[in-house]
Design a protein around this motif. Structure first.
Motif, PDB file in Angstrom:
ATOM      1  N   ALA A  90       0.831  -1.206   0.000  1.00 37.67           N
ATOM      2  CA  ALA A  90       0.000   0.000   0.000  1.00 37.67           C
ATOM      3  C   ALA A  90       0.864   1.254   0.000  1.00 37.67           C
ATOM      4  N   LEU A  91       1.943   1.243   0.796  1.00 36.18           N
ATOM      5  CA  LEU A  91       2.842   2.400   0.833  1.00 36.18           C
ATOM      6  C   LEU A  91       3.553   2.576  -0.502  1.00 36.18           C
ATOM      7  N   ARG A  92       3.946   1.444  -1.115  1.00 33.36           N
ATOM      8  CA  ARG A  92       4.606   1.532  -2.416  1.00 33.36           C
ATOM      9  C   ARG A  92       3.652   2.103  -3.450  1.00 33.36           C
ATOM     10  N   ARG A  93       2.391   1.666  -3.383  1.00 31.81           N
ATOM     11  CA  ARG A  93       1.409   2.183  -4.342  1.00 31.81           C
ATOM     12  C   ARG A  93       1.190   3.686  -4.131  1.00 31.81           C
ATOM     13  N   LEU A  94       1.114   4.098  -2.863  1.00 29.66           N
ATOM     14  CA  LEU A  94       0.948   5.522  -2.584  1.00 29.66           C
ATOM     15  C   LEU A  94       2.136   6.321  -3.106  1.00 29.66           C
ATOM     16  N   ALA A  95       3.325   5.730  -3.019  1.00 36.40           N
ATOM     17  CA  ALA A  95       4.526   6.436  -3.448  1.00 36.40           C
ATOM     18  C   ALA A  95       4.630   6.541  -4.962  1.00 36.40           C
ATOM     19  N   LEU A  96       3.964   5.628  -5.689  1.00 38.78           N
ATOM     20  CA  LEU A  96       4.137   5.562  -7.142  1.00 38.78           C
ATOM     21  C   LEU A  96       2.866   5.876  -7.924  1.00 38.78           C
ATOM     22  N   HIS A  97       1.781   6.196  -7.237  1.00 37.46           N
ATOM     23  CA  HIS A  97       0.527   6.464  -7.934  1.00 37.46           C
ATOM     24  C   HIS A  97      -0.099   7.764  -7.425  1.00 37.46           C
ATOM     25  N   ASP A  98      -0.806   8.406  -8.322  1.00 36.17           N
ATOM     26  CA  ASP A  98      -1.535   9.623  -7.988  1.00 36.17           C
ATOM     27  C   ASP A  98      -2.718   9.269  -7.090  1.00 36.17           C
ATOM     28  N   PRO A  99      -2.841   9.864  -5.912  1.00 37.77           N
ATOM     29  CA  PRO A  99      -3.911   9.480  -4.986  1.00 37.77           C
ATOM     30  C   PRO A  99      -5.315   9.812  -5.485  1.00 37.77           C
ATOM     31  N   LEU A 100      -5.444  10.806  -6.368  1.00 37.21           N
ATOM     32  CA  LEU A 100      -6.775  11.186  -6.849  1.00 37.21           C
ATOM     33  C   LEU A 100      -7.271  10.235  -7.935  1.00 37.21           C
ATOM     34  N   THR A 101      -6.480  10.015  -8.966  1.00 42.97           N
ATOM     35  CA  THR A 101      -6.928   9.224 -10.114  1.00 42.97           C
ATOM     36  C   THR A 101      -6.490   7.770 -10.054  1.00 42.97           C
ATOM     37  N   GLY A 102      -5.509   7.453  -9.212  1.00 42.34           N
ATOM     38  CA  GLY A 102      -4.972   6.098  -9.165  1.00 42.34           C
ATOM     39  C   GLY A 102      -3.999   5.801 -10.283  1.00 42.34           C
ATOM     40  N   LEU A 103      -3.718   6.773 -11.143  1.00 43.58           N
ATOM     41  CA  LEU A 103      -2.787   6.567 -12.248  1.00 43.58           C
ATOM     42  C   LEU A 103      -1.343   6.619 -11.751  1.00 43.58           C
ATOM     43  N   PRO A 104      -0.414   6.008 -12.498  1.00 44.03           N
ATOM     44  CA  PRO A 104       1.002   6.169 -12.156  1.00 44.03           C
ATOM     45  C   PRO A 104       1.378   7.650 -12.082  1.00 44.03           C
ATOM     46  N   ASN A 105       2.244   7.986 -11.114  1.00 44.30           N
ATOM     47  CA  ASN A 105       2.685   9.374 -10.989  1.00 44.30           C
ATOM     48  C   ASN A 105       3.958   9.603 -11.801  1.00 44.30           C
ATOM     49  N   ARG A 106       4.526  10.785 -11.673  1.00 46.93           N
ATOM     50  CA  ARG A 106       5.698  11.152 -12.468  1.00 46.93           C
ATOM     51  C   ARG A 106       6.838  10.164 -12.275  1.00 46.93           C
ATOM     52  N   GLN A 107       7.092   9.761 -11.021  1.00 44.29           N
ATOM     53  CA  GLN A 107       8.199   8.845 -10.744  1.00 44.29           C
ATOM     54  C   GLN A 107       8.021   7.518 -11.467  1.00 44.29           C
ATOM     55  N   LEU A 108       6.805   6.964 -11.404  1.00 44.88           N
ATOM     56  CA  LEU A 108       6.563   5.676 -12.047  1.00 44.88           C
ATOM     57  C   LEU A 108       6.582   5.806 -13.562  1.00 44.88           C
ATOM     58  N   ARG A 157      -4.007   1.953 -25.999  1.00 48.39           N
ATOM     59  CA  ARG A 157      -3.862   0.522 -26.179  1.00 48.39           C
ATOM     60  C   ARG A 157      -3.581  -0.150 -24.824  1.00 48.39           C
ATOM     61  N   SER A 158      -3.806  -1.448 -24.756  1.00 50.01           N
ATOM     62  CA  SER A 158      -3.612  -2.155 -23.483  1.00 50.01           C
ATOM     63  C   SER A 158      -2.158  -2.149 -23.040  1.00 50.01           C
ATOM     64  N   THR A 159      -1.230  -1.966 -23.973  1.00 46.80           N
ATOM     65  CA  THR A 159       0.191  -1.966 -23.639  1.00 46.80           C
ATOM     66  C   THR A 159       0.723  -0.593 -23.270  1.00 46.80           C
ATOM     67  N   ASP A 160      -0.111   0.438 -23.389  1.00 50.53           N
ATOM     68  CA  ASP A 160       0.327   1.800 -23.084  1.00 50.53           C
ATOM     69  C   ASP A 160       0.172   2.101 -21.591  1.00 50.53           C
ATOM     70  N   THR A 161       0.951   3.045 -21.105  1.00 48.54           N
ATOM     71  CA  THR A 161       0.880   3.461 -19.697  1.00 48.54           C
ATOM     72  C   THR A 161       0.424   4.908 -19.620  1.00 48.54           C
ATOM     73  N   VAL A 162      -0.700   5.131 -18.930  1.00 46.10           N
ATOM     74  CA  VAL A 162      -1.233   6.475 -18.728  1.00 46.10           C
ATOM     75  C   VAL A 162      -0.857   6.940 -17.326  1.00 46.10           C
ATOM     76  N   GLY A 163      -0.347   8.151 -17.205  1.00 43.95           N
ATOM     77  CA  GLY A 163       0.011   8.677 -15.896  1.00 43.95           C
ATOM     78  C   GLY A 163      -0.426  10.119 -15.740  1.00 43.95           C
ATOM     79  N   ARG A 164      -0.604  10.528 -14.492  1.00 42.82           N
ATOM     80  CA  ARG A 164      -0.859  11.935 -14.178  1.00 42.82           C
ATOM     81  C   ARG A 164       0.390  12.475 -13.508  1.00 42.82           C
ATOM     82  N   ILE A 165       0.940  13.536 -14.072  1.00 40.68           N
ATOM     83  CA  ILE A 165       2.210  14.036 -13.548  1.00 40.68           C
ATOM     84  C   ILE A 165       2.046  15.326 -12.766  1.00 40.68           C
ATOM     85  N   GLY A 166       0.806  15.757 -12.567  1.00 36.45           N
ATOM     86  CA  GLY A 166       0.559  16.935 -11.753  1.00 36.45           C
ATOM     87  C   GLY A 166      -0.502  17.829 -12.355  1.00 36.45           C
TER      88      GLY A 166
END
Length: 426
Positions: free
Chosen positions: A236-254, A312-321
């Motif tokens: 859970a801590l790792r997920r919080l550190a690597l994901h945006d808490p609002l959208t659940g998307l990967p954050n800038r670091q991930l 696509r299913s292989t793409d990664t969507v993230g929110r960076i801020g």
């Protein structure tokens, strides 16, 4: 059992040492073993108490243990505070976090009178038995058959079995350690496995197997810790550190990590493309200003959902801020990236339901591709292309051109527009 209770159950001096090598806890037995009261010791460097720790060709045992090395118990002559000399046996062991990082060490110092009789050792074992019974981890001693010669109550609780059953069960196989060793390694072995209790619940167990010197008769010490909840917390801590808490998307670091992995795969295969889409919502600030941040958050969550449907299913969507999103695409040429961008624009044309009515958002999208750009430059190039798209108008996509020739001083972009027939946030 608390630290103080456990330490007081032993006649040996028990110390806790932090990573800076300072003593942060000393048991009451320090006075009898070393002639120093616990109050005298706390805050001192462990080297002041046991200066021979700093000696030896292999380096300081304290430093070695803090670095994760196993150091065997050794006997040394020690001058007590009153000037008398006593033989002491010193044992060191690393303290580790749930992430297996060394966060300190324990030191056990006991008076060693050169005893040859087994009686004192048996007496100490009996004394420690109460501590073993109340330990937070399961403990067992097994013979060559793998069955328990001795086990504590906690082990039965962890495994969901009674102690009588453990006396006829090969614990090494049960815990996923494999066959009982015929020629055991001198160093402790660590193993983590998923274990299902007879009642059906699954647990994650961390087991340490250590050989015991039993006068020629093979014995093994098994220490079993249930780390299920610790792992859940860690995840859970790792997920919080690597994901945006609002959208659940990967954050800038991930996102940067995914981009590095994509670049590594590209270098390994020597072929293929890696692309980045950099997206910024047009006029999003007016949503927060006119309808409040709760409405703005709802828009961001819905945009994140629609981006997931467009890629696509292989793409990664993230929110960076803020209202900025990015998408990492592998094995996609420029035409494929533009198709993804077109689906994003199309998906955003559907109005979003808010408390004060419906709202249509648009996005400016910048696209960068490797090759021709270096993967380390893709985020910056796509960001710059996004600003070019925003300058062209609402709902545009801009593609970063290839590297300029040596006489150029600025990058150029190719820009495409999307059709807009509905109201926008502008």
């Amino acid at each position: 059992m608390s630290l103080s209770d456990a330490a007081s159950a032993s006649p040996d001096c028990f110390l806790l040492v932090d990573p800076a090598q300072d003593i942060v806890y000393a048991s009451a037995a320090a006075d009898a073993v070393l002639g120093w009261t616990p109050t005298d010791l706390v805050g001192r460097s462990v080297f002041e108490l046991l200066p021979d720790f700093a000696e030896g060709p292999a380096g300081s045992p304290v430093t070695r243990v803090l670095a994760g090395e196993d150091v065997p118990t050794y006997v040394t002559r020690r001058r007590k505070r009153d000037g008398s000399v006593v033989n002491t046996a010193v044992s060191l062991r690393a303290l580790r976090s749930t992430l297996r990082e060394v966060v300190g060490l324990t030191v056990i110092v006991r008076a060693d009178g050169g005893e040859t009789s087994a009686a004192p050792a048996l007496e100490r074992a009996s004394h420690v038995h109460g501590v073993v019974e109340t330990s937070g981890e399961g403990i067992a001693v097994t013979g060559a058959s793998g069955t328990a010669v001795m086990s504590n109550r906690r082990l039965a609780e962890i495994l969901g079995r009674d102690r009588a059953e453990l006396e006829r069960t090969d614990l090494h196989s049960l815990l996923g350690l494999g066959p009982v060793p015929t020629d055991p390694e001198p160093a402790p072995q660590h193993h983590q496995t998923s274990y299902r209790r007879p009642a059906g619940s699954a647990r994650l167990l961390h087991t340490t197997r250590s050989p015991l010197d039993a006068g020629g008769s093979p014995r093994w010490l098994l220490q079993v810790a249930d780390v299920t909840e610790a792992r859940r917390t860690e995840d859970a801590l790792r997920r919080l550190a690597l994901h945006d808490p609002l959208t659940g998307l990967p954050n800038r670091q991930l996102i940067h990590d995914r981009l590095r992995m994509a670049a590594a795969r590209q270098r390994r295969t020597g072929s293929g493309w890696v692309g980045v889409l950099f997206l910024d919502l047009d006029g999003f600030k007016t949503v927060n200003d006119t309808q409040g941040h709760e409405a703005g958050d709802s828009v961001l969550v819905e945009v994140a959902r629609r981006l997931g449907r467009a890629v696509r299913s292989t793409d990664t969507v993230g929110r960076i801020g803020g209202d900025e999103f990015t998408i990492v695409c592998e094995q996609a040429d420029e035409a494929a990236l533009l198709r993804v961008a077109a689906r994003i624009h199309e998906g955003l044309e559907e109005p979003i339901d808010l408390a004060r009515g419906q709202l249509v958002v648009r996005a400016s999208i910048g696209v960068a591709l490797s090759p021709p750009h270096d993967t380390g430059e893709l985020m910056r190039r796509a960001d710059a292309a996004m600003y070019d798209a925003k300058q062209a108008g609402s709902g545009w996509t801009s593609v970063a051109a290839g590297p300029p020739d040596t006489t150029a001083t600025t990058d150029t972009t190719a820009t495409t527009a999307t059709t807009a027939t509905t109201a926008t946030t502008d």
